[in-house]
Scaffold this motif. Structure first.
Motif, PDB file in Angstrom:
ATOM      1  N   THR A 459       0.814  -1.222   0.000  1.00 45.73           N
ATOM      2  CA  THR A 459       0.000   0.000   0.000  1.00 45.73           C
ATOM      3  C   THR A 459       0.842   1.264   0.000  1.00 45.73           C
ATOM      4  OG1 THR A 459      -1.745  -1.156   1.191  1.00 45.73           O
ATOM      5  CG2 THR A 459      -1.842   1.240   1.182  1.00 45.73           C
ATOM      6  N   LYS A 460       1.742   1.381   0.954  1.00 44.14           N
ATOM      7  CA  LYS A 460       2.504   2.630   1.095  1.00 44.14           C
ATOM      8  C   LYS A 460       3.994   2.367   0.917  1.00 44.14           C
ATOM      9  CE  LYS A 460      -0.752   5.110   4.052  1.00 44.14           C
ATOM     10  NZ  LYS A 460      -0.933   5.877   5.293  1.00 44.14           N
ATOM     11  N   GLU A 641       6.017   9.795   1.161  1.00 45.78           N
ATOM     12  CA  GLU A 641       5.378   8.501   1.379  1.00 45.78           C
ATOM     13  C   GLU A 641       4.129   8.466   0.510  1.00 45.78           C
ATOM     14  OE1 GLU A 641       4.666   5.726   5.159  1.00 45.78           O
ATOM     15  OE2 GLU A 641       3.318   7.466   5.143  1.00 45.78           O
ATOM     16  N   ASP A 643       0.735   6.588  -1.046  1.00 45.95           N
ATOM     17  CA  ASP A 643      -0.297   5.580  -0.871  1.00 45.95           C
ATOM     18  C   ASP A 643      -0.778   5.160  -2.254  1.00 45.95           C
ATOM     19  OD1 ASP A 643      -2.647   4.124  -0.449  1.00 45.95           O
ATOM     20  OD2 ASP A 643      -3.212   5.291   1.314  1.00 45.95           O
ATOM     21  N   LYS A 644      -0.403   3.976  -2.659  1.00 43.36           N
ATOM     22  CA  LYS A 644      -0.719   3.526  -4.017  1.00 43.36           C
ATOM     23  C   LYS A 644      -2.222   3.333  -4.238  1.00 43.36           C
ATOM     24  CE  LYS A 644       2.306   0.075  -4.120  1.00 43.36           C
ATOM     25  NZ  LYS A 644       3.117  -1.052  -4.633  1.00 43.36           N
ATOM     26  N   LYS A 645      -2.954   3.073  -3.178  1.00 47.18           N
ATOM     27  CA  LYS A 645      -4.389   2.825  -3.324  1.00 47.18           C
ATOM     28  C   LYS A 645      -5.174   4.113  -3.597  1.00 47.18           C
ATOM     29  CE  LYS A 645      -4.150  -1.606  -2.530  1.00 47.18           C
ATOM     30  NZ  LYS A 645      -4.359  -2.551  -3.652  1.00 47.18           N
ATOM     31  N   THR A 646      -4.677   5.235  -3.131  1.00 46.04           N
ATOM     32  CA  THR A 646      -5.401   6.514  -3.295  1.00 46.04           C
ATOM     33  C   THR A 646      -4.701   7.494  -4.229  1.00 46.04           C
ATOM     34  OG1 THR A 646      -4.289   7.573  -1.411  1.00 46.04           O
ATOM     35  CG2 THR A 646      -6.296   6.303  -0.943  1.00 46.04           C
ATOM     36  N   LYS A 648      -2.492   9.495  -3.166  1.00 48.14           N
ATOM     37  CA  LYS A 648      -2.086  10.623  -2.317  1.00 48.14           C
ATOM     38  C   LYS A 648      -0.680  10.364  -1.782  1.00 48.14           C
ATOM     39  CE  LYS A 648      -3.660  13.339   1.675  1.00 48.14           C
ATOM     40  NZ  LYS A 648      -2.355  13.385   2.353  1.00 48.14           N
ATOM     41  N   PHE A 649       0.075  11.432  -1.623  1.00 49.73           N
ATOM     42  CA  PHE A 649       1.386  11.282  -0.990  1.00 49.73           C
ATOM     43  C   PHE A 649       1.640  12.410  -0.003  1.00 49.73           C
ATOM     44  CE2 PHE A 649       2.427  13.902  -4.694  1.00 49.73           C
ATOM     45  CZ  PHE A 649       3.344  14.821  -4.197  1.00 49.73           C
ATOM     46  N   ARG A 773      -3.156   8.361  -9.301  1.00 49.07           N
ATOM     47  CA  ARG A 773      -3.845   7.074  -9.246  1.00 49.07           C
ATOM     48  C   ARG A 773      -4.082   6.535 -10.660  1.00 49.07           C
ATOM     49  NH1 ARG A 773      -4.147   2.279  -7.453  1.00 49.07           N
ATOM     50  NH2 ARG A 773      -6.220   1.338  -7.464  1.00 49.07           N
TER      51      ARG A 773
END
Length: 794
Positions: A459-460, A641, A643-646, A648-649, A773
């Motif tokens: 995920t992250k 960092e 977040d591959k699911k959203t 957002k970083f 995304r």
């Protein structure tokens, strides 16, 4: 020895601004002041068939209504700003082609963008003026809008200006070495496309102007939220046929400028014209929707790049074909596009280089310099290319950087072509390898590399990105300064610079205070006022400390010599035996005399004691003409960092090492850099001006145009180098724009690193969660297809 240069002197401006006692254009009150409002086009491209102002003129409280036809033949259209758009000395060498377009102050025949002013109303208050605008009837004949700059240059494209063939206002090329030869000899050649979006400067204060005409004295006083009061004055004089001595332009407190306030606007000319016609004070203050729509935009470049390199990481050559979408006008001629070409190779040795630029016109708001002015686009392009080279070779990007850095012993380093001011691009001082080692140390680069491997999950993930730049700062052509001793014994120092938050009242006072061995509180700085000295340039292009600081330094030497000569005579001593200290001149014979007494002695009154070789009044005037720009430099390291699911970083760490030559005030320098980084993060992640196919701005409010808040901006770790410039007496290099240049590249590289080995084509900003995304999903789909293809083949 410096008593104040290099020290953290507290800002003089803070108490006034933080206690609510600043004075902006909107704060200035005048008796019988009227308010102006502008009617703006709702079409991107259309003929004006008819304008009917009858009802607006009849509305109670309306003092005047002007259209383009009312001023035709009285006020000339804008073409380009001659102060920034003159043909450079190397025009033939760069194969320069430029055409001249013009834009009416009020459109009378054709509108060229949504927001183009068509009419202006002056009324007893803004409410009446706005009501009158709604009564003006405009009959349009819509025309096809030119929106896509790549399509704009095609033969069948509609023309923004009938006289500008293929909508290409300006083109040029920069050639060093032989790229084709480098490409043929290289182990590999990589091609990519990189896009930097159109964005806005978004200062706290929008534009505003208050003009007051005194008919008895035939004097015009203009208060305007500008970076260039002297240039505004020049245009008022020339466009309205005024007497130069009778025009005074004042930039009061200005709530941010960042570049787009560094030009002259139709509103400044028209409001002043109306003040003269009505013999009343007239004010116009822009609302935020107007600002996003009609204040000039920035950036908006598309690059198609080829890079030739060897398998060991050596970069042999770079070729860049790029378009700058200038909107409907190109006011600044080569400025942004040539800055991009001049800064593309940064602090790297790339022997073969070719840049081919086209400045293209479209039916959008005009595009002008904004903090960095072509440099963020160059750095984003160059550093994304370096990342892609490192990725292709399986190398750490830091190692690719090290392979190609200019070494300290190679200074001064000649990049092999000319800057737009005619000077050769020669880096005069700096130590780039040292800067790289410093930034790797303070950013804890090796630690975060380990953290990245330890924390990687589905995920992250952690990523580290690096970016660097060299920036030409302190551009000319000149800056003026006057330093004089007031009858009170205080020193009055005036300069042509015009601050919008840069702390001139503090930093320039530090420079002058050191020359006279007094406290900065004993130096009064006057800036942003054409009444303070005969000639000035303004504040833009990271130039004030370099040029205004140098002019004040030299003017101080002139005044100091007069002061010492008069004091020595009065103390019955020689000039070599007297010194300055705490507002007095002291002699080795034990005598002393105060600055105040000397000021009185120098006046042409009965007490006048000056000899023939001392002019009445103690003052010095100097105009500093830099030989060419100074070169600041920097490295940025970002840790994110993702977040591959959203998509957002979060920015979890940010570090920089910066060289701006001699630092006047470290805290102010750090504040400039921190603010620049905030804007750089904004244009990396949040900001984009989006037009639809009809030329309508669809991100024209803060509901759609996003800005970062303080919660999204990290506290930055900083370290400094001080490699002095050889091009001014103080060794200063500019710092104002630097913070904004590298964040887009550093963050894009960090996000790409976090997502590796997934191949993300992160060559377009902003890196919003939705955009990222989408790229992740696309890359995962491609990876899946490759795996399935490999299994099928197996």
């Amino acid at each position: 020895m410096s008593n104040f240069i290099g020290k953290n002197v507290r800002r003089k401006e803070d108490h006034r601004l933080l206690s609510g006692n600043g004075e902006f254009v909107a704060d200035i009150k005048m008796a019988d002041s009227h308010e102006a409002a502008f009617l703006r086009s709702t079409h991107a491209h259309a003929k004006i068939k008819k304008i009917d102002t009858t009802q607006a003129k009849e509305l109670e409280g309306v003092a005047a209504v002007l259209t383009g036809n009312d001023i035709k033949g009285l006020i000339e259209p804008f073409k380009f700003f001659k102060e920034f758009g003159e043909t450079p000395p190397n025009a033939e060498e760069i194969n320069l082609m430029t055409q001249v377009a013009s834009k009416e102050l009020l459109a009378s025949e054709k509108v060229l963008y949504v927001g183009h002013p068509i009419a202006v109303v002056v009324a007893e208050n803004r409410y009446v003026a706005e009501d009158a605008l709604e009564l003006i009837e405009v009959d349009y004949e819509p025309l096809p809008a030119v929106v896509n700059p790549e399509k704009a240059v095609e033969n069948d494209s509609p023309l923004v200006h009938e006289n500008i063939k293929n909508n290409v206002h300006t083109s040029f090329e920069v050639v060093v070495g032989d790229f084709q030869k480098a490409a043929s000899e290289a182990d590999q050649v990589l091609q990519t496309e990189i896009k930097f979006p159109r964005i806005h400067c978004n200062p706290l204060e929008t534009r505003g102007i208050l003009s007051n005409y005194n008919r008895r004295r035939d004097e015009l006083t203009v208060y305007t939220s500008t970076q260039i009061p002297f240039v505004v004055k020049n245009y008022l004089v020339s466009m309205l046929g005024l007497i130069e001595e009778n025009v005074r332009v004042i930039a009061p407190d200005v709530g941010g400028g960042f570049g787009p306030k560094g030009g002259v606007y139709p509103e400044e000319i028209l409001v002043s014209y109306l003040s003269i016609q009505l013999n009343k004070p007239v004010r116009w203050v822009e609302d935020r929707v107007e600002h996003l729509q009609a204040t000039r935009h920035s950036r908006d470049q598309l690059h198609k790049v080829e890079v030739a390199f060897n398998d060991n990481g050596d970069i042999l050559g770079l070729k860049d074909n790029y378009i700058l979408d200038s909107g409907c006008m190109n006011y600044f001629n080569l400025t942004c596009a040539y800055n991009t070409a001049a800064h593309m190779r940064g602090l790297f040795k790339i022997p073969h280089y070719e840049a081919n630029a086209r400045i293209v016109l479209t039916n959008k708001t005009p595009n002008v310099p904004y903090r960095g002015a072509g440099r963020p686009e160059a750095v984003f392009t160059m550093d994304r290319v370096l990342y892609l080279v490192a990725e292709k070779l399986g190398m750490d990007m830091v190692d690719v950087i090290k392979k190609n850095l200019i070494r300290a012993e190679e200074m001064p380093y000649d990049q092999g072509f000319y800057y737009k001011d005619g000077g050769k691009v020669v880096y005069d001082s700096g130590n780039y390898p040292e800067a790289l080692e410093k930034v790797l140390e303070i950013s804890e680069y090796e630690k975060y590399k380990k953290v990245k491997e330890e924390k990687k999950d589905d995920t992250k993930s952690i990523g580290i990105g690096i970016s660097s730049y060299v920036e030409g700062t302190g551009t000319g052509p000149f800056e003026g300064a006057v330093v004089k001793l007031d009858g009170s014994g205080k020193i009055i120092a005036s300069a042509g610079a015009s601050p919008q938050g840069q702390s001139h009242e503090t930093t320039l006072a530090q420079i002058v205070a050191d020359q006279f061995n007094v406290d900065p509180t004993d130096v009064l700085i006057r800036v942003g006022d054409t009444g303070a000295l005969p000639h000035g340039a303004g504040t833009f292009a990271s130039r004030s400390a370099v040029n205004a600081g140098s002019a004040l330094y030299e003017a101080s030497q002139i005044m100091k010599e007069k002061l010492l000569r008069l004091a020595a005579d009065e103390l019955s001593d020689t000039i070599d035996n007297v010194t300055l200290k705490d507002g007095e001149v002291k002699s080795k014979n034990g005598k002393s005399i105060s600055f105040r007494k000397l000021a009185q002695l120098a006046k042409p009154i009965p007490l006048f004691k000056a000899k023939r070789n001392v002019e009445p009044d103690l003052e010095g005037t100097y105009y500093f003409f830099p030989p060419t720009v100074t070169y600041s430099s920097s490295f940025h390291v970002a840790v994110v960092e993702v977040d591959k699911k959203t998509g957002k970083f979060d920015i979890i760490d940010y570090s920089i090492v910066h060289d701006s030559g001699k630092i006047i005030n470290p805290k102010i320098v750090e504040g400039q850099i921190q603010g620049g980084i905030a804007q750089g993060i904004g244009q990396s992640v949040y900001e984009e001006l989006v037009y639809d196919e009809n030329g309508q701005l669809i991100s024209g409010t803060y509901m759609d145009y996003l800005l970062p808040t303080s919660m999204e901006i990290p506290k930055v770790r900083m370290d400094h180098q001080e490699y002095l410039s050889t091009r001014n007496p103080l060794g200063i290099k500019g710092v104002g724009e630097g913070g904004a240049i590298s964040p887009p590249a550093a963050l894009a590289n960090a996000v790409s690193d976090a997502l590796s080995p997934l191949t993300i084509n992160l060559n377009q900003l902003p890196i919003s969660p939705s955009n990222l995304r989408s790229l992740i999903l696309k890359a995962e789909k491609n990876e899946k297809a490759k795996r399935e293809g490999a299994v099928h083949e197996g």
